[in-house]
Write a protein that holds these residues in place. Structure first.
Motif, mmCIF file in Angstrom:
data_model
loop_
_atom_site.group_PDB
_atom_site.id
_atom_site.type_symbol
_atom_site.label_atom_id
_atom_site.label_comp_id
_atom_site.label_asym_id
_atom_site.label_seq_id
_atom_site.Cartn_x
_atom_site.Cartn_y
_atom_site.Cartn_z
ATOM 1 N N TRP A 194 0.726 -1.303 -0.076
ATOM 2 C CA TRP A 194 -0.016 -0.609 0.156
ATOM 3 C C TRP A 194 0.513 1.347 -0.391
ATOM 4 C CZ3 TRP A 194 -0.449 2.982 4.515
ATOM 5 C CH2 TRP A 194 -1.612 4.105 4.085
ATOM 6 N N VAL A 195 0.548 2.273 -0.754
ATOM 7 C CA VAL A 195 1.704 3.121 -0.733
ATOM 8 C C VAL A 195 0.108 4.671 -1.174
ATOM 9 C CG1 VAL A 195 3.096 4.765 -2.183
ATOM 10 C CG2 VAL A 195 3.110 2.178 -2.426
ATOM 11 N N PRO A 196 0.544 4.769 0.288
ATOM 12 C CA PRO A 196 -0.420 6.303 0.124
ATOM 13 C C PRO A 196 -0.408 7.428 -0.409
ATOM 14 C CG PRO A 196 0.214 6.638 2.313
ATOM 15 C CD PRO A 196 1.113 5.324 1.409
ATOM 16 N N ILE A 197 -0.766 8.523 -1.261
ATOM 17 C CA ILE A 197 -0.150 9.469 -2.275
ATOM 18 C C ILE A 197 -0.907 11.200 -1.637
ATOM 19 C CG2 ILE A 197 -0.074 10.396 -4.507
ATOM 20 C CD1 ILE A 197 -0.615 7.658 -5.364
ATOM 21 N N PRO A 198 -0.333 12.015 -1.257
ATOM 22 C CA PRO A 198 -1.010 12.853 -0.719
ATOM 23 C C PRO A 198 -0.704 13.637 -1.998
ATOM 24 C CG PRO A 198 2.065 13.425 -1.505
ATOM 25 C CD PRO A 198 1.645 11.883 -1.145
ATOM 26 N N VAL A 199 -1.597 13.960 -2.583
ATOM 27 C CA VAL A 199 -2.859 13.944 -3.950
ATOM 28 C C VAL A 199 -4.231 13.898 -3.133
ATOM 29 C CG1 VAL A 199 -3.493 14.467 -6.365
ATOM 30 C CG2 VAL A 199 -1.088 14.279 -5.186
ATOM 31 N N PHE A 278 -2.645 17.091 -13.992
ATOM 32 C CA PHE A 278 -4.455 16.741 -13.752
ATOM 33 C C PHE A 278 -5.044 18.179 -14.112
ATOM 34 C CE2 PHE A 278 -2.119 13.538 -11.437
ATOM 35 C CZ PHE A 278 -3.280 12.635 -11.694
ATOM 36 N N HIS A 279 -5.609 18.190 -15.554
ATOM 37 C CA HIS A 279 -6.736 19.240 -15.419
ATOM 38 C C HIS A 279 -8.299 18.775 -15.871
ATOM 39 C CE1 HIS A 279 -7.123 17.439 -19.798
ATOM 40 N NE2 HIS A 279 -6.079 17.034 -19.638
ATOM 41 N N PHE A 280 -8.979 19.747 -15.517
ATOM 42 C CA PHE A 280 -10.339 19.809 -15.849
ATOM 43 C C PHE A 280 -10.318 18.668 -17.447
ATOM 44 C CE2 PHE A 280 -10.889 22.438 -12.341
ATOM 45 C CZ PHE A 280 -11.286 22.423 -11.831
ATOM 46 N N VAL A 281 -12.221 18.217 -17.265
ATOM 47 C CA VAL A 281 -11.828 17.557 -18.876
ATOM 48 C C VAL A 281 -12.708 17.835 -19.592
ATOM 49 C CG1 VAL A 281 -12.478 14.790 -17.465
ATOM 50 C CG2 VAL A 281 -14.039 16.413 -17.601
ATOM 51 N N ALA A 282 -13.064 19.448 -19.196
ATOM 52 C CA ALA A 282 -13.585 20.143 -20.334
ATOM 53 C C ALA A 282 -13.183 21.356 -19.985
ATOM 54 C CB ALA A 282 -15.413 19.963 -20.191
ATOM 55 N N GLN A 468 -16.312 22.301 -6.755
ATOM 56 C CA GLN A 468 -14.729 21.916 -8.078
ATOM 57 C C GLN A 468 -13.655 22.591 -7.210
ATOM 58 O OE1 GLN A 468 -14.728 19.248 -10.147
ATOM 59 N NE2 GLN A 468 -16.636 19.191 -9.992
ATOM 60 N N ASP A 469 -13.917 23.704 -6.908
ATOM 61 C CA ASP A 469 -13.089 24.536 -6.537
ATOM 62 C C ASP A 469 -12.894 24.529 -4.828
ATOM 63 O OD1 ASP A 469 -11.220 26.464 -5.367
ATOM 64 O OD2 ASP A 469 -12.297 28.037 -5.786
ATOM 65 N N LEU A 470 -11.975 23.000 -4.260
ATOM 66 C CA LEU A 470 -11.333 22.626 -3.572
ATOM 67 C C LEU A 470 -11.679 23.076 -2.128
ATOM 68 C CD1 LEU A 470 -9.916 19.225 -4.309
ATOM 69 C CD2 LEU A 470 -12.787 19.486 -4.126
ATOM 70 N N LYS A 471 -10.458 24.677 -2.716
ATOM 71 C CA LYS A 471 -9.830 25.122 -1.797
ATOM 72 C C LYS A 471 -10.760 26.378 -1.483
ATOM 73 C CE LYS A 471 -5.153 25.533 -3.466
ATOM 74 N NZ LYS A 471 -4.224 26.005 -4.572
ATOM 75 N N ARG A 472 -11.947 26.618 -1.755
ATOM 76 C CA ARG A 472 -13.271 27.073 -0.971
ATOM 77 C C ARG A 472 -14.110 26.482 0.553
ATOM 78 N NH1 ARG A 472 -16.541 29.766 -5.777
ATOM 79 N NH2 ARG A 472 -16.849 27.750 -7.266
ATOM 80 N N ARG A 480 -2.085 17.088 5.727
ATOM 81 C CA ARG A 480 -0.595 18.161 5.060
ATOM 82 C C ARG A 480 0.019 17.573 5.014
ATOM 83 N NH1 ARG A 480 -4.868 23.004 3.884
ATOM 84 N NH2 ARG A 480 -2.868 23.227 3.501
ATOM 85 N N PRO A 481 1.765 18.010 4.465
ATOM 86 C CA PRO A 481 0.567 18.412 2.695
ATOM 87 C C PRO A 481 0.045 17.823 2.237
ATOM 88 C CG PRO A 481 3.142 18.007 3.051
ATOM 89 C CD PRO A 481 2.867 17.891 4.359
ATOM 90 N N MET A 482 -0.380 18.171 1.269
ATOM 91 C CA MET A 482 -1.880 17.216 0.542
ATOM 92 C C MET A 482 -1.651 18.551 -0.623
ATOM 93 S SD MET A 482 -3.382 15.108 -0.284
ATOM 94 C CE MET A 482 -4.072 14.166 1.663
ATOM 95 N N PHE A 483 -1.498 18.148 -2.013
ATOM 96 C CA PHE A 483 -1.825 18.552 -3.554
ATOM 97 C C PHE A 483 -3.050 18.427 -3.854
ATOM 98 C CE2 PHE A 483 -1.661 18.492 -7.847
ATOM 99 C CZ PHE A 483 -0.757 19.970 -8.051
ATOM 100 N N PRO A 484 -3.624 19.302 -3.787
ATOM 101 C CA PRO A 484 -3.318 20.961 -4.436
ATOM 102 C C PRO A 484 -3.741 22.278 -3.306
ATOM 103 C CG PRO A 484 -5.075 20.926 -5.198
ATOM 104 C CD PRO A 484 -4.591 19.537 -4.890
ATOM 105 N N PHE A 485 -3.645 21.665 -2.471
ATOM 106 C CA PHE A 485 -3.712 22.621 -1.658
ATOM 107 C C PHE A 485 -2.127 23.614 -0.744
ATOM 108 C CE2 PHE A 485 -6.996 19.260 -0.418
ATOM 109 C CZ PHE A 485 -8.043 20.259 -0.882
ATOM 110 N N ASP A 486 -1.437 22.218 -1.204
ATOM 111 C CA ASP A 486 0.313 23.104 -1.165
ATOM 112 C C ASP A 486 0.735 22.261 -2.162
ATOM 113 O OD1 ASP A 486 -0.328 22.897 1.977
ATOM 114 O OD2 ASP A 486 -0.462 21.409 2.061
ATOM 115 N N THR A 487 1.952 23.272 -1.830
ATOM 116 C CA THR A 487 2.294 22.169 -3.473
ATOM 117 C C THR A 487 3.607 22.666 -3.418
ATOM 118 O OG1 THR A 487 1.996 25.261 -4.793
ATOM 119 C CG2 THR A 487 0.949 24.274 -5.290
#
Length: 513
Positions: A194-199, A278-282, A468-472, A480-487
């Motif tokens: 198992w590998v957790p990924i901070p994304v 990673f980007h939005f699908v449209a 979709q704007d997770l930060k708000r 934390r840290p967690m992408f994209p909350f942290d970069t």
């Protein structure tokens, strides 16, 4: 000597659950099926199928709710208690060899951080440590270290949209049988890496239709080809809940320690390296920006679909946010009747539906709907229009009404919230989405039939429980840290080494990282 057929129990609760909507999910929403009815849900377990021929399958309780708000503790205790009781009945009559645990992985229950783990603990207390447990999950679920430990086998979807849901569940059962019937010299329980990924990203940025998710999930077959690998899972995680388990993860199972660890690390590194891609699908924009494009699009771009994504009921939204509909109806193109044929799906309002049904098709009515659950962004909306059609008996909506306002705008009202994913969802109401100019639907990425219908589309970044704007949204409890909350990970990149999870029969020790 005739070999005894394996005996396998089946149970699970599934609900993709937003923690950012005031909606709550009750027990009835799971439509629980028990005993033989639970087995009947799965066509691949019906009499005459290979899996039915190879084992005796016994249903306990299966419940699957439409995504929504947090599950009430009362509802969870009721369903979990009944599941345990029914499992006790199965165990009393049969010697179990295995259990298929059909879950989603993103169910949030009031007062619990890891509901699926809690449920499995209760199940394990009944079936004991020796029964092999295989889980099937959504790739938008969460795999905590504790859940990975208590499970023996895990499969998850490899496509988003989930066109491989059926195949994933079949694989979970096939893997379970493979382990139960393994030769004596093969361990029945495989190794787990198992590998957790901070994304933590929404599904609309990680669809397997597009890169980089397409390549990441495409690499699963390469890892599966390594010697001694049984199954490979990559989870995006669920972005609209707020607990330590919410993040991406990789889990590889098999019998070759080196292959299992190397495969898990390879996929985790690939996922991490692709994080900024990673980007939005449209194309995205505010609702007004999307409508600007839709209303001015050329004929070859119609029907133009706009996704009202913030209140998507199949991601956990309440479905009754009126903000998008109110904004649409204030548009000057609508008021001036220059927008062409526009369809909006949908807004729940049981009293509005009742009034429209009583008035009858062809009648003009004024009704108020929406915001009975989620009024954080807008209040109820009042509409005056002609009753265009009525349909009774939908499994989700119960009763649906189409109200025509401003002559060419068709608003779907529902008794209960409903997702609109299929062409028949519209045509059964007398609507022709392929001939419409603009279709607004509460969804994230377009499901396959909508995707095929759309000549073009945009994803509107609208408010709601699955914004979709997770930060708000205000996450406070994710790791934390967690992408994209942290970069900034330059000084301390994440540890993407494989954690070898002990068998479920052995104690779990060490930090939960």
């Amino acid at each position: 000597m005739t070999r005894r057929r394996p005996v396998i129990a089946v149970c699970g609760l599934a609900c993709e659950t937003s923690a950012f909507t005031p909606a709550r999910t009750d027990a009835a929403a799971f439509h629980p099926q028990r005993g033989p009815e639970a087995i009947a849900l799965y066509s691949f377990l019906h009499d005459g199928t290979p899996l039915a021929a190879e084992a005796d399958w016994h249903g306990a309780l299966i419940g699957r709710a439409l995504p929504g708000g947090m599950v009430t503790r009362e509802a969870y205790e009721e369903l979990a208690g009944e599941m345990v009781s029914l499992l006790e009945d199965v165990v009393a009559e049969h010697t179990l060899d295995g259990l298929w645990f059909d879950i989603h992985g993103a169910m949030v229950v009031e007062g619990l951080d890891d509901a699926e783990f809690d449920l499995l603990q209760r199940v394990r207390a009944v079936i004991g440590p020796d029964v092999i447990v295989s889980a099937s999950m959504d790739l938008h679920g969460n795999v905590s270290r504790e859940l990975a430990h208590m499970l023996d086998l895990v499969t998850c979807y490899r496509m988003a949209p989930h066109e491989d849901e059926y195949a994933t569940k079949v694989r979970a059962c096939e893997n379970l049988l493979r382990c139960i019937t393994a030769p004596r010299d093969v361990p029945k329980r495989p190794l787990k890496a198992w590998v957790p990924i901070p994304v933590l990203l929404p599904g609309e940025q990680t669809s397997t239709r597009d890169e980089p998710a397409k390549s990441i999930y495409g690499s699963i077959s390469d890892v599966e080809a390594l010697p001694g690998i049984l199954d490979v899972g990559v989870w995006v995680g669920y972005a609209w809940a707020d607990a330590p388990r919410n993040r991406a993860a990789v889990l590889v199972t098999g019998w070759n320690r080196d292959s299992v660890a190397a495969g898990a690390e390879r996929l985790a590194r690939q996922f991490w390296a692709a994080r900024a891609g990673f980007h939005f699908v449209a194309p995205t924009g505010s609702l007004d920006e999307c409508l600007d494009v839709a209303f001015t699009s050329s004929a070859d771009k119609r029907p133009y679909f706009v996704s009202d994504s913030g209140d998507n009921p199949t991601a956990g939204g309440s479905g009754d946010v009126t903000w998008g509909l109110a904004k649409l109806l204030r548009r000057q193109e609508i008021v001036d009747q220059k927008a062409g044929v526009v369809i909006y799906a949908s807004i729940p309002g049981p009293e509005a539906v009742q009034k429209a049904v009583a008035a009858g098709v062809g009648s003009t009515v004024t009704v108020t709907a929406g915001a009975a659950v989620d009024n954080l962004h807008a209040g109820p909306i009042t509409l005056t229009g002609t009753v265009f059609s009525v349909k009774h008996g939908d499994p989700h909506a119960h009763t649906e009404v189409v109200l025509r306002v401003f002559e060419t705008v068709y608003v779907i009202l529902t008794e209960l919230r409903k997702p609109y994913h299929y062409e028949r969802d519209f045509t059964d109401l007398g609507l022709q989405p392929r001939q419409a100019d603009v279709v607004l639907v509460k969804i994230g990425y377009l499901e396959p039939q909508l995707y095929d219908m759309a000549a073009d589309w945009m994803l509107a970044l609208t408010p709601g429980g699955v914004d979709q704007d997770l930060k708000r949204l205000g996450h406070t409890r994710i790791r934390r840290p967690m992408f994209p909350f942290d970069t900034d990970f330059d000084e301390k990149p994440p540890d993407l080494s494989a954690r070898l999870i002990p068998m479920s029969t052995e104690p779990l020790t060490g930090p939960d990282d």
